[in-house]
Design a protein around this motif. Structure first.
Motif, PDB file in Angstrom:
ATOM      1  N   VAL A   1     -75.283  67.397 -70.749  1.00  0.00           N
ATOM      2  CA  VAL A   1     -74.053  68.052 -70.291  1.00  0.00           C
ATOM      3  C   VAL A   1     -73.309  68.612 -71.499  1.00  0.00           C
ATOM      4  O   VAL A   1     -72.753  67.862 -72.301  1.00  0.00           O
ATOM      5  CB  VAL A   1     -73.156  67.085 -69.511  1.00  0.00           C
ATOM      6  N   GLU A   2     -73.306  69.934 -71.594  1.00  0.00           N
ATOM      7  CA  GLU A   2     -72.636  70.610 -72.702  1.00  0.00           C
ATOM      8  C   GLU A   2     -71.192  70.932 -72.346  1.00  0.00           C
ATOM      9  O   GLU A   2     -70.863  71.130 -71.170  1.00  0.00           O
ATOM     10  CB  GLU A   2     -73.341  71.923 -73.046  1.00  0.00           C
ATOM     11  N   SER A   3     -70.364  71.017 -73.375  1.00  0.00           N
ATOM     12  CA  SER A   3     -68.966  71.409 -73.197  1.00  0.00           C
ATOM     13  C   SER A   3     -68.438  71.957 -74.516  1.00  0.00           C
ATOM     14  O   SER A   3     -69.091  71.828 -75.556  1.00  0.00           O
ATOM     15  CB  SER A   3     -68.107  70.232 -72.737  1.00  0.00           C
ATOM     16  N   GLY A   4     -67.262  72.571 -74.446  1.00  0.00           N
ATOM     17  CA  GLY A   4     -66.595  73.023 -75.667  1.00  0.00           C
ATOM     18  C   GLY A   4     -66.627  74.513 -75.903  1.00  0.00           C
ATOM     19  O   GLY A   4     -66.030  75.003 -76.871  1.00  0.00           O
ATOM     20  N   GLY A   5     -67.317  75.260 -75.055  1.00  0.00           N
ATOM     21  CA  GLY A   5     -67.363  76.698 -75.231  1.00  0.00           C
ATOM     22  C   GLY A   5     -66.023  77.351 -74.898  1.00  0.00           C
ATOM     23  O   GLY A   5     -65.083  76.685 -74.440  1.00  0.00           O
ATOM     24  N   GLY A   6     -65.954  78.646 -75.129  1.00  0.00           N
ATOM     25  CA  GLY A   6     -64.730  79.381 -74.833  1.00  0.00           C
ATOM     26  C   GLY A   6     -64.724  80.739 -75.479  1.00  0.00           C
ATOM     27  O   GLY A   6     -65.746  81.206 -75.991  1.00  0.00           O
ATOM     28  N   LEU A   7     -63.558  81.349 -75.425  1.00  0.00           N
ATOM     29  CA  LEU A   7     -63.350  82.663 -76.024  1.00  0.00           C
ATOM     30  C   LEU A   7     -62.644  82.472 -77.363  1.00  0.00           C
ATOM     31  O   LEU A   7     -61.612  81.788 -77.435  1.00  0.00           O
ATOM     32  CB  LEU A   7     -62.497  83.526 -75.095  1.00  0.00           C
ATOM     33  N   VAL A   8     -63.193  83.075 -78.398  1.00  0.00           N
ATOM     34  CA  VAL A   8     -62.618  82.918 -79.734  1.00  0.00           C
ATOM     35  C   VAL A   8     -62.714  84.254 -80.461  1.00  0.00           C
ATOM     36  O   VAL A   8     -63.625  85.048 -80.200  1.00  0.00           O
ATOM     37  CB  VAL A   8     -63.344  81.787 -80.505  1.00  0.00           C
ATOM     38  N   ARG A   9     -61.765  84.480 -81.351  1.00  0.00           N
ATOM     39  CA  ARG A   9     -61.788  85.715 -82.130  1.00  0.00           C
ATOM     40  C   ARG A   9     -62.797  85.599 -83.266  1.00  0.00           C
ATOM     41  O   ARG A   9     -63.097  84.491 -83.729  1.00  0.00           O
ATOM     42  CB  ARG A   9     -60.409  85.997 -82.701  1.00  0.00           C
ATOM     43  N   PRO A  10     -63.300  86.725 -83.748  1.00  0.00           N
ATOM     44  CA  PRO A  10     -64.189  86.683 -84.929  1.00  0.00           C
ATOM     45  C   PRO A  10     -63.511  85.949 -86.071  1.00  0.00           C
ATOM     46  O   PRO A  10     -62.328  86.112 -86.321  1.00  0.00           O
ATOM     47  CB  PRO A  10     -64.392  88.159 -85.253  1.00  0.00           C
ATOM     48  N   GLY A  11     -64.302  85.103 -86.737  1.00  0.00           N
ATOM     49  CA  GLY A  11     -63.774  84.277 -87.803  1.00  0.00           C
ATOM     50  C   GLY A  11     -63.284  82.926 -87.340  1.00  0.00           C
ATOM     51  O   GLY A  11     -62.995  82.053 -88.166  1.00  0.00           O
ATOM     52  N   GLY A  12     -63.192  82.743 -86.052  1.00  0.00           N
ATOM     53  CA  GLY A  12     -62.698  81.483 -85.508  1.00  0.00           C
ATOM     54  C   GLY A  12     -63.777  80.412 -85.451  1.00  0.00           C
ATOM     55  O   GLY A  12     -64.915  80.617 -85.898  1.00  0.00           O
ATOM     56  N   SER A  13     -63.385  79.264 -84.897  1.00  0.00           N
ATOM     57  CA  SER A  13     -64.284  78.104 -84.838  1.00  0.00           C
ATOM     58  C   SER A  13     -64.286  77.506 -83.438  1.00  0.00           C
ATOM     59  O   SER A  13     -63.297  77.600 -82.702  1.00  0.00           O
ATOM     60  CB  SER A  13     -63.827  77.027 -85.829  1.00  0.00           C
ATOM     61  N   LEU A  14     -65.389  76.880 -83.123  1.00  0.00           N
ATOM     62  CA  LEU A  14     -65.523  76.084 -81.906  1.00  0.00           C
ATOM     63  C   LEU A  14     -66.404  74.885 -82.222  1.00  0.00           C
ATOM     64  O   LEU A  14     -67.276  74.956 -83.102  1.00  0.00           O
ATOM     65  CB  LEU A  14     -66.171  76.876 -80.768  1.00  0.00           C
ATOM     66  N   ARG A  15     -66.190  73.810 -81.459  1.00  0.00           N
ATOM     67  CA  ARG A  15     -67.058  72.640 -81.568  1.00  0.00           C
ATOM     68  C   ARG A  15     -67.632  72.351 -80.199  1.00  0.00           C
ATOM     69  O   ARG A  15     -66.898  72.033 -79.264  1.00  0.00           O
ATOM     70  CB  ARG A  15     -66.282  71.430 -82.075  1.00  0.00           C
ATOM     71  N   LEU A  16     -68.941  72.443 -80.103  1.00  0.00           N
ATOM     72  CA  LEU A  16     -69.634  72.140 -78.847  1.00  0.00           C
ATOM     73  C   LEU A  16     -70.074  70.685 -78.855  1.00  0.00           C
ATOM     74  O   LEU A  16     -70.399  70.124 -79.903  1.00  0.00           O
ATOM     75  CB  LEU A  16     -70.851  73.045 -78.686  1.00  0.00           C
ATOM     76  N   SER A  17     -70.096  70.115 -77.666  1.00  0.00           N
ATOM     77  CA  SER A  17     -70.579  68.739 -77.494  1.00  0.00           C
ATOM     78  C   SER A  17     -71.640  68.722 -76.406  1.00  0.00           C
ATOM     79  O   SER A  17     -71.619  69.540 -75.491  1.00  0.00           O
ATOM     80  CB  SER A  17     -69.437  67.806 -77.083  1.00  0.00           C
ATOM     81  N   CYS A  18     -72.538  67.770 -76.513  1.00  0.00           N
ATOM     82  CA  CYS A  18     -73.557  67.564 -75.478  1.00  0.00           C
ATOM     83  C   CYS A  18     -73.750  66.066 -75.309  1.00  0.00           C
ATOM     84  O   CYS A  18     -74.152  65.384 -76.257  1.00  0.00           O
ATOM     85  CB  CYS A  18     -74.863  68.225 -75.862  1.00  0.00           C
TER      86      CYS A  18
END
Length: 112
Positions: free
Chosen positions: A5-22
């Motif tokens: 089960v993945e989570s943590g995605g979204g909309l982000v601007r170039p240069g930004g960060s996200l952390r996905l979890s599974c």
């Protein structure tokens, strides 16, 4: 049965960060390497990162080296993908994978 089960995605601007979890269940998580794949629009699913079963080693696609970091917490049966300095070409659905099985994926969109 195996569940990823993945989570943590979204909309982000170039240069930004996200952390996905599974979060994984249904198998002996700490005994196996884990993978992150992504499928970008109009492209085949590609392997992004692999982490060894204890997390002591990892490998990355050339396109994400130096920007993405894969890690895991075997006490939580969870694998992570830290994504920094995101680019529009990182847009896609991200999946964690074990033994040719995939979760439902989480959408990452990088756009200004």
């Amino acid at each position: 049965q195996v569940q990823l089960v993945e989570s943590g995605g979204g909309l982000v601007r170039p240069g930004g960060s996200l952390r996905l979890s599974c979060v994984a269940s249904g198998f002996n998580f700490s005994a196996y390497a884990m993978n992150w794949y992504r499928q970008s629009p109009g492209k085949k699913r590609e392997l992004v990162a692999v982490i060894s079963h204890y997390g002591s080693s990892a490998n990355y696609a050339d396109s994400v080296k130096g920007r993405f970091t894969v890690s895991r917490d075997n006490t939580r049966n969870t694998v992570y993908l830290q994504m920094n300095n995101l680019k529009p070409e990182d847009t896609g659905v991200y999946y964690c994978s074990w033994d040719h099985k995939y979760g439902q994926g989480t959408q990452v969109t990088v756009s200004s």
